[in-house]
Motif scaffolding. Structure first.
Motif, short mmCIF file in Angstrom:
data_model
loop_
_atom_site.label_atom_id
_atom_site.label_comp_id
_atom_site.label_asym_id
_atom_site.label_seq_id
_atom_site.Cartn_x
_atom_site.Cartn_y
_atom_site.Cartn_z
N GLU A 192 43.22 111.67 -7.99
CA GLU A 192 43.72 113.02 -8.22
C GLU A 192 43.01 113.61 -9.43
OE1 GLU A 192 45.52 115.99 -6.90
OE2 GLU A 192 46.89 114.38 -6.34
N GLU A 201 48.07 120.99 -0.67
CA GLU A 201 48.97 119.85 -0.82
C GLU A 201 49.05 119.06 0.48
OE1 GLU A 201 50.97 117.21 -2.82
OE2 GLU A 201 50.34 119.07 -3.79
N ARG A 204 46.02 116.85 0.66
CA ARG A 204 46.15 115.71 -0.26
C ARG A 204 47.10 114.67 0.33
NH1 ARG A 204 45.47 119.46 -4.60
NH2 ARG A 204 47.69 119.94 -4.66
N ALA A 205 48.17 115.14 0.97
CA ALA A 205 49.13 114.22 1.58
C ALA A 205 48.48 113.42 2.71
CB ALA A 205 50.34 114.98 2.09
N SER A 206 47.62 114.07 3.46
CA SER A 206 46.94 113.37 4.56
C SER A 206 45.96 112.33 4.02
CB SER A 206 46.19 114.38 5.45
OG SER A 206 45.08 114.94 4.78
N ALA A 208 46.39 110.70 1.15
CA ALA A 208 47.24 109.63 0.63
C ALA A 208 47.77 108.75 1.74
CB ALA A 208 48.39 110.22 -0.17
N ALA A 209 48.04 109.34 2.90
CA ALA A 209 48.60 108.60 4.03
C ALA A 209 47.64 107.53 4.55
CB ALA A 209 48.98 109.55 5.15
N PRO A 214 49.26 101.18 -2.88
CA PRO A 214 50.35 102.14 -2.72
C PRO A 214 49.86 103.41 -2.01
CG PRO A 214 49.60 102.10 -5.00
CD PRO A 214 48.86 101.02 -4.30
N GLN A 215 50.72 103.95 -1.17
CA GLN A 215 50.32 105.06 -0.30
C GLN A 215 50.37 106.39 -1.05
OE1 GLN A 215 52.29 106.06 3.68
NE2 GLN A 215 50.65 104.65 4.26
N ARG A 216 49.41 106.54 -1.92
CA ARG A 216 49.27 107.76 -2.72
C ARG A 216 47.85 107.80 -3.26
NH1 ARG A 216 48.78 105.91 -7.79
NH2 ARG A 216 49.92 104.04 -8.47
N LEU A 217 47.49 108.92 -3.86
CA LEU A 217 46.19 109.01 -4.52
C LEU A 217 46.24 108.29 -5.86
CD1 LEU A 217 45.28 112.76 -3.83
CD2 LEU A 217 44.93 110.75 -2.38
N ARG A 219 45.47 107.76 -9.87
CA ARG A 219 45.59 108.67 -11.01
C ARG A 219 44.47 108.37 -12.01
NH1 ARG A 219 50.99 106.33 -10.57
NH2 ARG A 219 52.30 107.70 -9.29
#
Length: 252
Positions: A192, A201, A204-206, A208-209, A214-217, A219
């Motif tokens: 990110e 958004e 970004r969610a796609s 992260a999926a 962990p299922q996120r971007l 940091r």
């Protein structure tokens, strides 16, 4: 290797990975010189322990001046982190024709040649410092990307430049071993950073999926934390470390 009462130089230090790393190094007691283009520095916040230096990483004269400023801080220059880079996208054969050669060269010039320029000139300065009791003088951390291994459609230039960083890691570590300088590379996944600030958004969610866990971007602070771990871990050398949540990029 200890950071307290040493100097550090971070390229791309005005934002994103570089800004997070500069802040983290300063919090550990280093005097940090954050190198970036002037327009980036003009927008950067003040951070205690961080001094901004305007320089283009592809310009040997400007980089030498920045390195000399860091090396002349009254404490030994021990740490260099290369975060400066760009990531434009273009297909080799697209709707507008063949990939622009000047764009390809620019990406390689900034991401790969710029990193080498900083590495070489900083190593020269670090090699002049007095070694610690273990023979150590410093550590240089470069930034690749998982695109070096899993380049997507439109990433020919970017993947080439980051693949070059990976290929540089071991021979650089071997070249600089006689001077007590370690060289490692971090290959982040999707982080990110300001590069993603312009996308929605939903997009970004796609992204992260697609990350297993962990299922996120990622940091920027997590990149900085890994950089600190490399500095601290004296036996890490000549290695590229993926920081990607086990992500393996699909073709598109």
């Amino acid at each position: 290797m200890q950071l307290d009462n040493t100097a550090a130089l971070v390229t791309g230090g005005a934002s994103g990975l570089g800004a997070a790393t500069a802040k983290a190094l300063a919090e550990q007691g280093a005097t940090v010189f954050a190198v970036d283009l002037k327009n980036g520095i003009d927008q950067a916040p003040e951070v205690e322990g961080v001094r901004y230096v305007a320089a283009d990483v592809t310009d040997p004269g400007q980089v030498r001046a920045a390195v000399e400023e860091a090396a002349g801080a009254g404490v030994p220059l021990r740490t260099v982190v290369n975060c400066a880079g760009i990531g434009p996208s273009a297909r080799i054969l697209g709707k507008r024709g063949v990939h622009d050669l000047a764009l390809y060269a620019k990406v390689v010039q900034i991401n790969l040649i710029g990193s080498f320029n900083v590495l070489a000139l900083a190593a020269e300065a670090i090699a002049r410092t007095e070694a610690d009791e273990h023979g150590q003088r410093g550590v240089i951390i470069n930034t690749a990307s998982i695109a070096a291994f899993d380049g997507q459609i439109g990433q020919a230039a970017y993947s080439s430049s980051k693949g070059g960083i990976v290929g540089l890691t071991l021979p650089a570590a071997r070249d600089l071993a006689q001077h007590g300088i370690r060289v490692c590379t971090i290959a982040p996944g999707i982080v990110e950073t300001p590069m993603l600030a312009t996308v929605s958004e939903e997009f970004r969610a796609s992204l992260a999926a697609g990350v297993p866990f962990p299922q996120r971007l990622a940091r920027p602070e997590e990149y900085a934390k890994l950089a600190l771990a490399i500095v601290d871990h004296d036996y890490l050398n000549g290695e590229t470390i993926r920081m990607d949540g086990a992500l393996r990029m699909a073709p598109r």
